[in-house]
Design an enzyme around this catalytic site. Sequence first.
Site, PDB file in Angstrom:
ATOM      1  N   HIS A 349      22.920  71.736   3.760  1.00  0.00           N
ATOM      2  CA  HIS A 349      21.761  72.529   4.288  1.00  0.00           C
ATOM      3  C   HIS A 349      22.293  73.895   4.588  1.00  0.00           C
ATOM      4  CE1 HIS A 349      24.695  71.496   7.490  1.00  0.00           C
ATOM      5  NE2 HIS A 349      24.266  72.419   8.213  1.00  0.00           N
ATOM      6  N   ASP A 350      23.781  74.286   4.321  1.00  0.00           N
ATOM      7  CA  ASP A 350      24.524  75.568   4.326  1.00  0.00           C
ATOM      8  C   ASP A 350      24.530  76.326   3.034  1.00  0.00           C
ATOM      9  OD1 ASP A 350      24.654  75.361   7.234  1.00  0.00           O
ATOM     10  OD2 ASP A 350      26.754  74.502   6.941  1.00  0.00           O
TER      11      ASP A 350
HETATM   12  C1  GLC Z   1      28.014  74.569  10.829  1.00  0.00           C
HETATM   13  C2  GLC Z   1      26.862  74.104  10.369  1.00  0.00           C
HETATM   14  C3  GLC Z   1      25.791  75.114  10.248  1.00  0.00           C
HETATM   15  C4  GLC Z   1      25.617  75.763  11.491  1.00  0.00           C
HETATM   16  C5  GLC Z   1      27.163  76.265  12.106  1.00  0.00           C
HETATM   17  C6  GLC Z   1      26.990  76.577  13.516  1.00  0.00           C
HETATM   18  O1  GLC Z   1      28.645  75.528   9.581  1.00  0.00           O
HETATM   19  O2  GLC Z   1      26.806  73.306   9.052  1.00  0.00           O
HETATM   20  O3  GLC Z   1      24.499  74.945   9.942  1.00  0.00           O
HETATM   21  O4  GLC Z   1      24.978  77.083  11.356  1.00  0.00           O
HETATM   22  O5  GLC Z   1      27.953  75.119  11.970  1.00  0.00           O
HETATM   23  O6  GLC Z   1      26.824  75.385  14.203  1.00  0.00           O
END
Ligand code: GLC
Length: 574
Positions: A349-350
């Site tokens: 999702h990132d």
């Molecule tokens: C991780 C998650 C991401 C989130 C970040 C802060 O990287 O995968 O989606 O924005 O942490 O929690």
Amino acid sequence: MKKSLCVLAILLVTFHLGNSQSSLVTKKGTDKKWWKEAIVYQIYPRSFKDSDGDGVGDLKGIISQLDYIKSLGVNAVWLNPIYSSPNDDNGYDVSDYRNIMKDFGTMEDFDLLLKGLHQRGIKLVMDFVLNHSSDEHEWFKQSKSSRTSPYRNYYHWWDAERVKPNYRYSLFDVNHDAWKYDSSSNAFYLHYFSKKQPDLNWENPTLRKEIYSMMKFWAEKGIDGYRLDAFQFAAKDTSFPAFPKGFEKNFVQYYAMGPHIHDYLKEMNQEVFSKYDVMTVAEGAGNNFQDAHDLVDADRKELNMAYAFDAIDLAKMEGYDFIKFKESFTKWDSVFAKKGWLSIFLASHDQARIVNRFGNASPEFRELSSKMLSTFLLTMRGTPYIYNGDELAMTNAGFQKISDYRDMSTLNEYQYQLNHGGDINQFMKRIQFECRDNSRTPFQWDASNNAGFSTGNSWIQVNPNYQMINRAEQEKDQQSVLNYFRKITALRHKNPALIYGKYSILDRSNPAIFAYTRELDDKKFLVLLNFSNKVAKSNINLDVSKAKILLANYPIPSKNGSLAPYESIVYQLK
Ligand code: GLC
């Protein structure tokens, strides 16, 4: 122009390869474990399936699709956070770790979901956001209320009358400043992510105890695994020393793997993980192979797996260095060949969609390249993670207008660029390619309104190509990306050599083809993958004339070591 925050989000977990630590390899790594045999399907609940028409995916929606999930041949699901949250960062800002986010449903829905998964032989891995909470968590409300609050030390505070704290970089903050002034107690608090995500103070044993108890609460409910979000940043030197000049933004080298990180993980293991049959995986793997090994070496009793980002981060708008890509996977495999275990993934999702980043999203090659990428993910050594929608070869939405974006980090970076005279056209081009909203558009179930995701207005627009790319269409076609995906998961489950077998790269310098063998006991497989849009020739010195082709993505596979664009072939050599 500065990189967009989507890139920065990725940088957060990137690490730079240090020296190979092959001397660490001391023990055979083939001890069987269910989590090594798992194929993990990542579900982004907000975008998977909406059951009540509010435009937001929910747990009942996932429950309604359990048979579909089962049909994919996956045997574990990783759910992004589903806890109560004001959704500044789509659930990565938790306001109550023991409750379900209203948008997603109730604890009864959760219990049903877990039961439904287990009835189908699918394990559930939950996402634990433990580096920070929401600023709307009761702990933070109490903490900020006064300097003498018993919760004060749950977070990192810096009283304003002291000399200003040393600069700390914030990934998601609109000014990239991790210290936020709060007038209620005349002090700054630390937030590596957005200002609504204050960092928890892991030095505080009372906080740690509360967290372990909360983690046990979920284990007692029967969950099967923990994904630790951004945990490598949890341990901090709380004197907050200045970082060397020029390195203040070096997020992994200077912010990750701080003092006591291994103490915390060992304690967490002892208090929680060791008491249950659970799998554990950390986002991020530190600065080098030594760090990664230290996290997952079974003898150290910390975690089972971590995932590293060096290969995944190679994908840029301009393309990526394929030789480096191969070398990265090969290096990781060799370092973990005998001890420790890897995660294999190219999307989440990132990141934007895998087919845009590592394949080819054009109508001509989208399906072929997606099948080729699934073949790669499911024939490597390590536990594969597949992001929902990739089994259909969903593509980037590439929104043109900033108002179509929802990701807080992107919107804050847009603001930052505006405030600092950045090149907005260039910024927009970049986010069209790499923003994480690209992979967060609703799952494309069918050709009906909103792709069958929701009867209401979806929280983020559906990708307009849903009438062509959707599950219903692909169910009808035996040659679809979806049905190919099912074949490759079945192949992996059937052949332990594809899970545990030795990996050896062939034709290493080939600029288009990734070729490797997987070998266990008397079985040997050869995988040939053309990552390019041209016919390419491999030079592998292996006679495949009598080998059996187990799976190929062209109806008539090529012969004599040449591969058509994005062709993939899995041979059984013995
Ligand atoms: C991780 C998650 C991401 C989130 C970040 C802060 O990287 O995968 O989606 O924005 O942490 O929690």
